[in-house]
Design a protein around this motif. Structure first.
Motif, PDB file in Angstrom:
ATOM      1  N   ARG A 129     -94.239 110.942 -37.674  1.00  0.00           N
ATOM      2  CA  ARG A 129     -95.480 111.601 -37.279  1.00  0.00           C
ATOM      3  C   ARG A 129     -95.793 112.731 -38.256  1.00  0.00           C
ATOM      4  N   GLY A 130     -97.018 113.233 -38.164  1.00  0.00           N
ATOM      5  CA  GLY A 130     -97.383 114.405 -38.933  1.00  0.00           C
ATOM      6  C   GLY A 130     -96.850 115.659 -38.274  1.00  0.00           C
ATOM      7  N   LEU A 131     -97.111 116.797 -38.885  1.00  0.00           N
ATOM      8  CA  LEU A 131     -96.650 118.067 -38.342  1.00  0.00           C
ATOM      9  C   LEU A 131     -97.596 118.548 -37.256  1.00  0.00           C
ATOM     10  N   GLN A 132     -97.014 119.104 -36.202  1.00  0.00           N
ATOM     11  CA  GLN A 132     -97.802 119.666 -35.115  1.00  0.00           C
ATOM     12  C   GLN A 132     -97.574 121.167 -35.049  1.00  0.00           C
ATOM     13  N   PHE A 133     -98.641 121.895 -34.932  1.00  0.00           N
ATOM     14  CA  PHE A 133     -98.578 123.350 -34.852  1.00  0.00           C
ATOM     15  C   PHE A 133     -97.949 123.776 -33.528  1.00  0.00           C
ATOM     16  N   LEU A 134     -97.004 124.729 -33.598  1.00  0.00           N
ATOM     17  CA  LEU A 134     -96.377 125.266 -32.400  1.00  0.00           C
ATOM     18  C   LEU A 134     -96.869 126.670 -32.064  1.00  0.00           C
ATOM     19  N   LEU A 135     -96.803 127.554 -33.055  1.00  0.00           N
ATOM     20  CA  LEU A 135     -97.195 128.941 -32.810  1.00  0.00           C
ATOM     21  C   LEU A 135     -97.331 129.670 -34.130  1.00  0.00           C
ATOM     22  N   LYS A 136     -97.926 130.868 -34.051  1.00  0.00           N
ATOM     23  CA  LYS A 136     -98.092 131.689 -35.244  1.00  0.00           C
ATOM     24  C   LYS A 136     -97.975 133.155 -34.893  1.00  0.00           C
ATOM     25  N   TYR A 137     -97.563 133.930 -35.877  1.00  0.00           N
ATOM     26  CA  TYR A 137     -97.577 135.390 -35.779  1.00  0.00           C
ATOM     27  C   TYR A 137     -98.510 135.921 -36.862  1.00  0.00           C
ATOM     28  N   ILE A 138     -99.481 136.709 -36.417  1.00  0.00           N
ATOM     29  CA  ILE A 138    -100.387 137.360 -37.363  1.00  0.00           C
ATOM     30  C   ILE A 138    -100.216 138.867 -37.250  1.00  0.00           C
ATOM     31  N   THR A 139    -100.336 139.372 -36.050  1.00  0.00           N
ATOM     32  CA  THR A 139    -100.153 140.792 -35.786  1.00  0.00           C
ATOM     33  C   THR A 139     -99.951 140.949 -34.292  1.00  0.00           C
ATOM     34  N   GLY A 140     -99.584 142.163 -33.854  1.00  0.00           N
ATOM     35  CA  GLY A 140     -99.470 142.399 -32.422  1.00  0.00           C
ATOM     36  C   GLY A 140     -98.047 142.270 -31.919  1.00  0.00           C
ATOM     37  N   ASP A 141     -97.901 141.734 -30.708  1.00  0.00           N
ATOM     38  CA  ASP A 141     -96.594 141.633 -30.065  1.00  0.00           C
ATOM     39  C   ASP A 141     -95.612 140.841 -30.922  1.00  0.00           C
ATOM     40  N   ASN A 142     -94.385 141.339 -30.957  1.00  0.00           N
ATOM     41  CA  ASN A 142     -93.372 140.665 -31.768  1.00  0.00           C
ATOM     42  C   ASN A 142     -92.926 139.348 -31.160  1.00  0.00           C
ATOM     43  N   LEU A 143     -93.110 139.165 -29.865  1.00  0.00           N
ATOM     44  CA  LEU A 143     -92.753 137.915 -29.208  1.00  0.00           C
ATOM     45  C   LEU A 143     -94.018 137.076 -29.053  1.00  0.00           C
ATOM     46  N   VAL A 144     -94.003 135.935 -29.705  1.00  0.00           N
ATOM     47  CA  VAL A 144     -95.173 135.058 -29.701  1.00  0.00           C
ATOM     48  C   VAL A 144     -94.858 133.816 -28.880  1.00  0.00           C
ATOM     49  N   LYS A 145     -95.746 133.471 -27.985  1.00  0.00           N
ATOM     50  CA  LYS A 145     -95.548 132.265 -27.174  1.00  0.00           C
ATOM     51  C   LYS A 145     -96.406 131.125 -27.715  1.00  0.00           C
ATOM     52  N   GLY A 146     -95.845 129.917 -27.655  1.00  0.00           N
ATOM     53  CA  GLY A 146     -96.559 128.778 -28.202  1.00  0.00           C
ATOM     54  C   GLY A 146     -96.522 127.570 -27.299  1.00  0.00           C
ATOM     55  N   SER A 147     -96.678 126.410 -27.925  1.00  0.00           N
ATOM     56  CA  SER A 147     -96.747 125.151 -27.192  1.00  0.00           C
ATOM     57  C   SER A 147     -95.372 124.704 -26.714  1.00  0.00           C
TER      58      SER A 147
END
Lengths: 114, 113
Positions: free
Chosen positions: A42-60
């Protein structure tokens, strides 16, 4: 130059246990960090990203990642692993410049056993 | 796969032959990218496009050329395929706004004999 390191080629976890997939980065300027998952053929699926803000990022799919600036790390975590989480995981950092391309780590194979 | 298709999905060719891979998107995204995936290397950028007829080189562009005559299509050409170009090729798109994630097509597995 921007770069990403995934120090583990493979991570083995028992189902129901917490999992961590490690990623460290090196960037000039602010880091923009991403996690992707690739299931077989399969191709790659996006899970999550960090840009700015909270250090803990929630994703899929129940995944989260913790950004740690002092350790230049962005580790992927999940409290309770599922067999279906078994896949190849890639950490990526946005490249320098305006073209928006991603610089990928080499990938970590996650194997979750029943 | 975010409205992205790639063709062909699989191809076997011989050294020295030209090969063209196609990426097609239906969502009018400005930015398109070609990556190759090889074991132990992750994904590496070959070329990218930031608009019709606007393209530029990536990290591993030698031996590859691209064209984008329409917003929806981004073509990758291997002028004379070599065995070192055996790989899985992924197309990706993004809206081009800062910090946006990319979305990937299903990939093309190319084998050069």
């Amino acid at each position: 130059a921007q770069s990403v390191a995934q120090p583990e080629d493979q991570v083995n976890v028992a189902e129901g246990n917490p999992l961590t997939v490690k990623c460290t980065y090196s960037v000039s300027g602010n880091p923009y960090l991403f996690w992707y998952v690739q299931y077989p053929n399969r191709g790659l699926q996006f899970l999550l990203k960090y840009i700015t803000g909270d250090n803990l990022v929630k994703g899929s799919y129940g995944f989260e990642a913790e950004f740690n600036k002092s350790q230049t790390s962005f580790h992927l975590k999940k409290p309770s692993a599922l067999v279906s989480d078994s896949a190849l995981y890639f950490c990526a950092v946005r490249g320098a410049g305006s073209q928006g391309n991603l610089i990928f780590g080499k990938g970590t194979k996650l194997s979750v056993k029943p | 796969d975010a409205g992205i298709t790639q063709s062909p999905r699989h191809k076997v060719t011989e050294t020295g032959t030209p090969v063209t891979l196609r990426c097609h998107q239906t969502e009018n995204h400005r930015y398109m990218y070609w990556y190759r995936q090889d074991p132990g290397h992750g994904l590496r950028l070959i070329h990218y496009s930031y608009g019709v007829k606007d393209t530029d080189k990536g990290e591993v562009s030698d031996g590859y050329s691209v064209s984008r005559s329409k917003t929806e299509d981004f073509l990758l050409t291997l002028e004379s395929a070599t065995s070192s170009q055996t790989s899985v090729y992924f197309c990706a798109i993004s809206s081009g706004r800062d910090y946006n994630e990319q979305f990937f097509g299903p990939g093309t597995r190319l084998t050069v004999l």
